[in-house]
Design an enzyme around this catalytic site. Structure first.
Site, PDB file in Angstrom:
ATOM      1  N   PHE A  44       0.816  -1.223   0.000  1.00 25.57           N
ATOM      2  CA  PHE A  44       0.000   0.000   0.000  1.00 25.57           C
ATOM      3  C   PHE A  44       0.843   1.263   0.000  1.00 25.57           C
ATOM      4  O   PHE A  44       0.392   2.319   0.434  1.00 25.57           O
ATOM      5  CB  PHE A  44      -0.979  -0.009   1.189  1.00 25.57           C
TER       6      PHE A  44
ATOM      7  N   GLU B 257      -4.604   2.547  -7.313  1.00 27.77           N
ATOM      8  CA  GLU B 257      -4.890   3.661  -6.411  1.00 27.77           C
ATOM      9  C   GLU B 257      -6.184   4.423  -6.685  1.00 27.77           C
ATOM     10  O   GLU B 257      -6.855   4.849  -5.735  1.00 27.77           O
ATOM     11  CB  GLU B 257      -3.728   4.663  -6.453  1.00 27.77           C
TER      12      GLU B 257
ATOM     13  N   ARG C  73       2.528  15.129  -6.391  1.00 21.38           N
ATOM     14  CA  ARG C  73       1.249  14.542  -6.793  1.00 21.38           C
ATOM     15  C   ARG C  73       0.074  15.305  -6.155  1.00 21.38           C
ATOM     16  O   ARG C  73      -0.996  15.395  -6.739  1.00 21.38           O
ATOM     17  CB  ARG C  73       1.181  13.037  -6.497  1.00 21.38           C
TER      18      ARG C  73
ATOM     19  N   GLU D 112       7.369   1.046  -0.305  1.00 23.89           N
ATOM     20  CA  GLU D 112       8.049   1.598  -1.478  1.00 23.89           C
ATOM     21  C   GLU D 112       9.456   2.034  -1.067  1.00 23.89           C
ATOM     22  O   GLU D 112      10.430   1.698  -1.722  1.00 23.89           O
ATOM     23  CB  GLU D 112       7.251   2.778  -2.064  1.00 23.89           C
TER      24      GLU D 112
HETATM   25  N1  MTE Z   1      -3.752  -4.077  -3.405  1.00 26.10           N
HETATM   26  C1  MTE Z   1      -3.380  -4.981  -2.468  1.00 26.10           C
HETATM   27  N2  MTE Z   1      -4.125  -6.076  -2.297  1.00 26.10           N
HETATM   28  N3  MTE Z   1      -2.264  -4.790  -1.710  1.00 26.10           N
HETATM   29  C2  MTE Z   1      -1.481  -3.662  -1.845  1.00 26.10           C
HETATM   30  O1  MTE Z   1      -0.483  -3.510  -1.146  1.00 26.10           O
HETATM   31  N4  MTE Z   1      -1.160  -1.512  -3.023  1.00 26.10           N
HETATM   32  C3  MTE Z   1      -1.811  -0.435  -3.755  1.00 26.10           C
HETATM   33  C4  MTE Z   1      -2.565  -0.988  -4.961  1.00 26.10           C
HETATM   34  N5  MTE Z   1      -3.394  -2.094  -4.571  1.00 26.10           N
HETATM   35  C5  MTE Z   1      -1.867  -2.682  -2.816  1.00 26.10           C
HETATM   36  C6  MTE Z   1      -3.016  -2.963  -3.595  1.00 26.10           C
HETATM   37  C7  MTE Z   1      -0.900   0.595  -4.225  1.00 26.10           C
HETATM   38  S1  MTE Z   1      -0.452   1.833  -3.165  1.00 26.10           S
HETATM   39  C8  MTE Z   1      -0.430   0.614  -5.509  1.00 26.10           C
HETATM   40  S2  MTE Z   1       0.561   1.853  -6.060  1.00 26.10           S
HETATM   41  C9  MTE Z   1      -0.767  -0.444  -6.466  1.00 26.10           C
HETATM   42  O2  MTE Z   1      -1.608  -1.437  -5.899  1.00 26.10           O
HETATM   43  C10 MTE Z   1       0.531  -1.083  -6.953  1.00 26.10           C
HETATM   44  O3  MTE Z   1       0.332  -2.124  -7.829  1.00 26.10           O
HETATM   45  P1  MTE Z   1       0.053  -1.907  -9.396  1.00 26.10           P
HETATM   46  O4  MTE Z   1       0.972  -0.833  -9.864  1.00 26.10           O
HETATM   47  O5  MTE Z   1       0.363  -3.217  -9.983  1.00 26.10           O
HETATM   48  O6  MTE Z   1      -1.375  -1.512  -9.501  1.00 26.10           O
HETATM   49  N1  HPA Z   2       3.696   7.468  -7.288  1.00 26.83           N
HETATM   50  C1  HPA Z   2       4.247   6.556  -6.480  1.00 26.83           C
HETATM   51  N2  HPA Z   2       5.521   6.536  -6.203  1.00 26.83           N
HETATM   52  C2  HPA Z   2       6.303   7.459  -6.754  1.00 26.83           C
HETATM   53  C3  HPA Z   2       5.783   8.427  -7.604  1.00 26.83           C
HETATM   54  C4  HPA Z   2       4.415   8.433  -7.893  1.00 26.83           C
HETATM   55  O1  HPA Z   2       3.905   9.268  -8.635  1.00 26.83           O
HETATM   56  N3  HPA Z   2       6.794   9.211  -7.991  1.00 26.83           N
HETATM   57  C5  HPA Z   2       7.878   8.733  -7.373  1.00 26.83           C
HETATM   58  N4  HPA Z   2       7.591   7.668  -6.628  1.00 26.83           N
HETATM   59 MO1  MOS Z   3       1.467   3.118  -4.235  1.00 25.65          MO
HETATM   60  S1  MOS Z   3       1.256   4.590  -2.817  1.00 25.65           S
HETATM   61  O1  MOS Z   3       2.187   4.229  -5.396  1.00 25.65           O
HETATM   62  O2  MOS Z   3       2.763   2.234  -3.600  1.00 25.65           O
END
Ligand code: MTE
Ligand code: HPA
Ligand code: MOS
Length: 750
Positions: free
Chosen positions: A222, A706, A304, A226
């Site tokens: 979540f 997100e 952002r 990162e």
């Molecule tokens: N869904 C689950 N089940 N667990 C997670 O940790 N992270 C969220 C979202 N959905 C998350 C989630 C966040 S903050 C992001 S940025 C995206 O998943 C990242 O994965 P994606 O880029 O493949 O969508």
């Molecule tokens: N989203 C998530 N992580 C990031 C970003 C963003 O836009 N830019 C740099 N790290």
């Molecule tokens: Mo999602 S807050 O960009 O890991």
């Protein structure tokens, strides 16, 4: 395709860092964090701790062979504190012992004297004292100063939004062990494998190629992993490198909650100006971001916030400034939405204030100001294929928004102790890392001699289903059964220089890289098939594991094709590289085209409030979401549901609270309330807007991780409406989360 992980998750077979069988001789670590929020370390005494049987070594910054620096964007965060501490829980020492119990016992025996210094908890206080992490940034469009005079109505207000604990089920952790030739292999629960590799290399003063990072999956990230998985990987690696032994470190929940950063609380001022027709003519806002004690990802999150400060609306004259403030809290970090929810909450509050003062429906003002085709975003990007209005119109049509509004009013006129409230939340969220260079990815594909396929990408599975989507891509390109394809762990030796899996771009970036690799392989396989069939390459295709010539089945099956190609010495391995085209951003002018596309939607949230108790239940969240052409509706719907619940948690329940001494008070699940099965909306209805989907989305299926989090913002305004239906004296205010305690106070405000 079903999520490939569901069965193993459900039966407990999926392996997380703590499940990896440990090697004999493995040592266990525990982190000694600062007991004070700010001060100078006068004395640090390990003598009792070191005497404890089973303690191998206690590491401090003095044991770091490289740079004691983990800051990713700005180098302002030591791995282990040197002489000054800046937040409670800041790592000072790392104890390594024969068992975890011993390591944790030793922590309790460490004695420390700290000369305390002044503590800052709130962003505005830091701002007043000139404590900023980075210089402020401003986005501007049009000219607000001359526009105010043209406005028929002007409203001002203040908005607070709180932090949020990630509460991933798997806490931060890593397992590091020495390999030969002075290398270290790290299993880390991180969203950013390369980041862990890079920072560990920096800390150990070794080249990156000496550090291998492997990630099978995360039990949730979540955003909280990162950047903030890195220190725990570095510590395990440091001890492992120094002692030449395997070292494991898994944070306990309580330590995780104390030590790690959360969503940034924001405190903001707004001024909004409207015409008689309720067109928003000017909008000005200043946002104070509570960054915590080090910058971490705050600069990117600030960016952002700026990008999304006008939400799903077009406002011709804007001026938005964000201050990133330095406080004595754990460094706040990425959390689903990455600063956008905080910015959007302010514009929604400004509109709610205007609606309340003008005594008109908020929906009416929202609708009149929706972003439209060929409008210009504040940051210079032209808005194209805008679906804000389309989502709203579709929602209006299928859910009958006006009827819902009427039903709410009817209910309220008939009930005294229960009131309902309804709010509409429109969505516009930009897809791409705001830092353009991060929008690149790679993938590696092997076709084995027996026709089975192994794929590796830079994407990290954290529950969002990206691994399943990767398999779908390969299966689609090759036209083979998904059972033939295995997705490998995310590993820095197979796929290098990865961006973290974040910004909802994991599937788009890595999937497109994978598609490029598969397309290249397919092309070679078609040449082999053409040779076998004695025909032209362009006459060949593969469908359902069968080679076709001019659209007609041949007797060449996938397995035979692969075997023949191999014997013909054709390379069955391929690499793909993808970099999102068209995006750019000029920070000196704060303009450009930073996003590949935007995600749109509308949510209608209704709540029933118990006006005696201040408790409430969300009846419905009815959504029309722009998925593009969803490549996996069950995964995507799951993402919407999870995000909605997490968003509602942020605006109504989850209250991160710190004492004056900087100590986290909401430090367990008895004091920090996340939505449980009883507090999720009784009904979440999701309808897809029918569109083709944008060119730059993976298979035209839009990023999903997100964006739907923002729907949760509607919950706040639905509640406000219900409170006002009971108590007309209630002076509308914006102080999220609107917990039952706060609701009760407002119900009886005079
Ligand atoms: N869904 C689950 N089940 N667990 C997670 O940790 N992270 C969220 C979202 N959905 C998350 C989630 C966040 S903050 C992001 S940025 C995206 O998943 C990242 O994965 P994606 O880029 O493949 O969508
Ligand atoms: N989203 C998530 N992580 C990031 C970003 C963003 O836009 N830019 C740099 N790290
Ligand atoms: Mo999602 S807050 O960009 O890991």
């Amino acid at each position: 395709m079903k999520n490939i992980d569901s069965k193993n998750h459900l039966t407990g077979k999926s392996v997380y860092v703590d499940d990896i069988p440990v090697q004999t001789g493995t040592l266990f670590g525990a982190v000694f964090g600062s007991p004070k929020a700010h001060g100078i370390i006068k004395n640090l005494n390990f003598s009792e701790a070191e005497k404890l049987e089973g303690v191998e070594k206690i590491f401090t910054y003095k044991d770091i062979p490289g740079k004691n620096q983990i800051g990713g964007i700005i180098e302002d965060e030591p791995l282990l504190a040197e002489n000054e501490v800046h937040f409670i829980g800041q790592p000072i020492a790392f104890v390594v012992a024969k068992s975890e119990i011993i390591a944790r016992k030793a922590i309790k025996l460490i004695k420390i004297d700290i000369d305390e210094k002044e503590i800052i908890i709130h962003a505005r206080e830091a701002h007043k004292k000139g404590q900023l992490l980075i210089p402020p940034r401003t986005f501007k469009m049009g000219d607000i100063s001359s526009e105010w005079a043209k406005c028929d109505y002007i409203f001002e207000g203040r908005v607070e939004s709180g932090g949020q604990e990630h509460l991933y089920i798997e806490t931060q952790g890593s397992y590091a062990y020495p390999m030969d030739s002075g290398s270290i292999k790290i299993h880390s629960s991180t969203q950013g494998a390369t980041l862990v590799q890079k920072i560990t290399a920096r800390v150990l003063n070794v080249p990156m190629h000496r550090i291998e990072v492997d990630v099978a999956r995360l039990g949730g990230g979540f955003g909280g992993k990162e950047d903030q998985a890195t220190p725990y990987a570095c510590m395990a690696a440091l001890a492992s490198y120094n002692l030449q032994k395997p070292v494991k470190l898994i944070l306990h929940r309580l330590d995780d909650m104390h030590m790690t950063g959360k969503r940034h609380p924001y405190s903001s001022d707004f001024k909004i100006g409207l015409s008689k027709e309720y067109k928003i003519l000017a909008y000005q806002t200043t946002l104070y971001q509570n960054g915590g004690a080090a910058s971490d990802l705050s600069p990117a999150i600030m960016e952002r916030t700026l990008f999304h400060s006008t939400g799903a609306y077009f406002i011709p004259n804007t001026e938005v400034t964000v201050y990133s403030c330095k406080t004595n809290l754990p460094p706040n970090t990425a959390f689903r939405g990455f600063g956008a929810p905080q910015g959007m909450f302010v514009i929604e509050s400004a509109i709610a204030k205007a609606a309340c003062e003008l005594n008109v429906s908020k929906t009416l003002i929202q609708e009149r100001n929706f972003l439209k085709e060929k409008d210009t975003f504040q940051y210079g990007q032209l808005a194209e294929n805008v679906n804000v209005g389309k989502c709203y119109d579709t929602a209006s049509e299928i859910y009958h928004i006006e009827q819902i509004e009427q039903e709410v009013e009817e209910f309220n006129s008939k009930n005294i102790n229960y009131k309902k409230g309804m709010a509409m939340m429109p969505l516009c969220f930009g897809i791409s890392f705001t830092k353009t260079p991060m929008n690149q990815a790679r993938a590696l594909v092997h076709i084995y001699q027996d026709g089975s396929v192994g794929i590796s990408t830079g994407a990290i599975e954290m529950g969002q289903g990206v691994n399943t989507k990767m398999i779908q891509v390969a299966a689609k390109v090759f036209s083979i059964r998904t059972e033939r394809i295995k997705i490998e762990s995310t590993n820095t030796t197979r796929v290098a220089n990865t961006s973290p899996t974040a910004a909802s771009s994991g599937a788009d970036l890595n999937g497109n890289a994978l598609k490029i690799a598969c397309d290249k392989l397919l092309d070679r396989l078609k040449q082999s098939a053409a040779k076998m069939l004695n025909c032209n390459h362009s006459e060949v295709s593969i469908e359902n594991e069968t080679v076709l010539k001019n659209g007609m089945n041949t007797d060449i099956q996938w397995e035979l094709l692969i075997e023949t190609a191999f014997l013909d010495r054709i390379c069955l391995t391929e690499n793909g590289h993808y970099a999102t085209p068209i995006i750019n951003f000029d920070k000196s002018k704060e303009t450009g085209h930073p996003f590949a596309y935007h995600v749109y939607g509308t949510a209608i949230v209704t709540v029933t409030l118990d006006c005696i108790r201040g408790t409430y239940e969300f009846d419905d969240v009815k959504i029309v979401h722009d998925f593009g052409n969803s490549m996996n509706t069950s995964i995507d719907n799951g993402q919407v549901e999870g995000a909605v619940v997490q968003g509602i948690g942020w605006t109504t329940m989850e209250e991160v609270s710190f004492g004056k001494d900087g100590k986290l008070l909401s430090n367990s699940l008895s004091t920090y309330k996340v939505p449980d099965i009883y507090s999720v909306p009784k009904n979440i209805e999701i309808k897809a807007l029918k569109t083709d989907g944008p060119e730059f989305a993976l298979l035209r299926s839009k990023a999903i991780g997100e964006p739907p989090f923002m729907y949760g913002i509607g919950a706040y305004f639905a509640l406000i409406k219900a409170i006002r239906a009971f108590n007309p004296n209630y002076k509308i205010d914006f102080d999220s989360p609107l917990t039952p305690e706060k609701v009760l106070m407002r119900l009886y405000q005079e």
